[in-house]
Design an enzyme around this catalytic site. Structure first.
Site, PDB file in Angstrom:
ATOM      1  N   CYS A  46       0.832  -1.204   0.000  1.00 24.11           N
ATOM      2  CA  CYS A  46       0.000   0.000   0.000  1.00 24.11           C
ATOM      3  C   CYS A  46       0.866   1.254   0.000  1.00 24.11           C
ATOM      4  O   CYS A  46       1.340   1.693   1.059  1.00 24.11           O
ATOM      5  CB  CYS A  46      -0.926  -0.016   1.216  1.00 24.11           C
ATOM      6  SG  CYS A  46      -1.926   1.475   1.349  1.00 24.11           S
TER       7      CYS A  46
ATOM      8  N   CYS B 294      -0.497   4.137   2.100  1.00 26.00           N
ATOM      9  CA  CYS B 294      -0.303   3.994   3.550  1.00 26.00           C
ATOM     10  C   CYS B 294       1.162   4.223   3.928  1.00 26.00           C
ATOM     11  O   CYS B 294       1.446   4.855   4.938  1.00 26.00           O
ATOM     12  CB  CYS B 294      -0.691   2.601   4.036  1.00 26.00           C
ATOM     13  SG  CYS B 294      -2.135   1.904   3.270  1.00 26.00           S
ATOM     14  N   ASP B 295       2.093   3.686   3.153  1.00 24.88           N
ATOM     15  CA  ASP B 295       3.494   3.604   3.595  1.00 24.88           C
ATOM     16  C   ASP B 295       4.460   4.464   2.789  1.00 24.88           C
ATOM     17  O   ASP B 295       5.632   4.579   3.172  1.00 24.88           O
ATOM     18  CB  ASP B 295       3.974   2.137   3.520  1.00 24.88           C
ATOM     19  CG  ASP B 295       3.123   1.219   4.388  1.00 24.88           C
ATOM     20  OD1 ASP B 295       2.654   1.686   5.442  1.00 24.88           O
ATOM     21  OD2 ASP B 295       2.920   0.056   4.006  1.00 24.88           O
TER      22      ASP B 295
END
Ligand code: NAP
Length: 302
Positions: free
Chosen positions: A132, A135-136
């Site tokens: 992701c 997200c990261d």
């Protein structure tokens, strides 16, 4: 109590089904195992959903949710469906939070990212390996990252990662991308993106965190190494359909019949978890609407 419709999955397909069943004045509930919104919540930018030239996946997901709420759809998050028992005129939807009796079910459970299966992959999840970018990606500011895959997810997320990373290297097992042509064009035109063709990741290695990937050229079998801080993996999707005892293809995708019916009467399917030539928000929304109307007609015929 017996519901008219239990919708399983709170992404675009499930929420659209929710809008349509509530407008048909049916008694419905939507069950979601995490949070409402679906996969698009972790998509940075959506630019192919008609009516929105550019919108973040999070904002679009929230709009779908608000729209379903406007028509009074009851939703329950953090509920995992474990099975559906077909009792003829009614179905029993079994979940971690109890059972739900219903006349019809709409399965709109989407997919989960597939693992690569490379050595070191599982060991470094959260320490350089991610599925992701939204997200990261933040953790890879000014770093070098490898993106694995040649589909739309790999290419769009690689483009997103160029906002943070200093270099993005796409490793693809063939010499042609599968992604939409316009996404390919954006990637080819991005100076931060480079490609390693005809190659697969044999190993992800490092001490505490990811430090390098070992690649194998599938045509020559030659091994090579790339120093990298992160590996983002986008090698396809696994349908979230294990709980459903309906006909599926060899990959576990549910086979849809006319009107989004499944092989079991009263159970319908919508969105990415079905066999389909195209997995897009636009197609998921269409599926959801058709499944809802089919459920309504089925109930009228009971
Ligand atoms: P996908 O289209 O199935 O692509 C998976 C990619 O991973 C393919 O390029 C495949 O290579 C590669 N791959 C599979 N197994 C591999 C392995 N073991 N090792 C190395 N590479 C491997 O999956 P996706 O990109 O997640 O997209 C899923 C669906 O969502 C698609 O329908 C896509 O169009 C849609 N989507 C659309 C957008 C958009 O902006 N329009 C964005 C995201 C997703 P091959 O090409 O050689 O098979």
């Amino acid at each position: 109590m017996v519901y008219d419709v239990v919708i399983i999955g709170g992404g675009p397909a499930g929420l659209t089904a929710g809008i349509y069943v509530k407008r048909a004045m049916l008694n419905a509930i939507l069950l979601e195992r995490t949070g409402i919104g679906g996969q698009i919540i972790i998509t940075d930018l959506v630019e192919n959903y008609p009516g929105f030239l550019e919108i973040s996946g999070g904002d679009l997901g929230r709009k779908f949710e608000e729209h379903a709420q406007k028509f009074g759809l009851e939703t329950k998050s953090m509920v995992e469906v474990t099975g559906i028992e077909d009792m003829g005129e009614t179905k029993l939807v079994k979940t971690t939070e109890g059972d739900f009796d219903t006349k019809t079910v709409i399965i709109a459970t989407g997919t989960t990212p597939r693992k690569l299966g490379a050595k070191g992959e599982l060991q470094f999840i959260g320490r350089g390996v991610s599925y992701c970018a939204t997200c990261d990606g933040f953790f890879f500011r000014d770093k070098i990252v490898v993106v694995v895959g040649g589909g739309d997810s790999a290419i769009t997320e690689a483009i997103f990662l160029t906002k943070m990373a200093k270099q993005v290297i796409i490793v693809h097992r063939r010499d042609k991308l599968r992604a939409e042509k316009i996404n390919q064009e954006h990637a080819f035109g991005n100076t931060k993106i480079s490609f390693v063709w005809d190659s697969v990741v044999d190993e992800i290695a490092g001490k505490q965190v990811v430090e390098k990937v070992i690649l194998r050229n599938v045509k020559t079998d030659a091994l090579s190494e790339i120093k990298t801080d992160g590996v983002f993996i986008y090698v396809g999707l696994i349908p979230n359909t294990g709980f459903a005892d309906v006909k599926k293809d060899e990959g576990g995708f549910i086979i849809p019949y006319s009107g989004q019916a499944t092989s079991v009467r009263g159970i319908f399917v919508a969105g990415d978890c079905r066999v389909t030539p195209l997995r897009q928000i636009a197609t998921a929304v269409g599926d959801g609407a058709i499944a809802a109307v089919s459920a309504e007609r089925y109930i009228e015929g009971l």
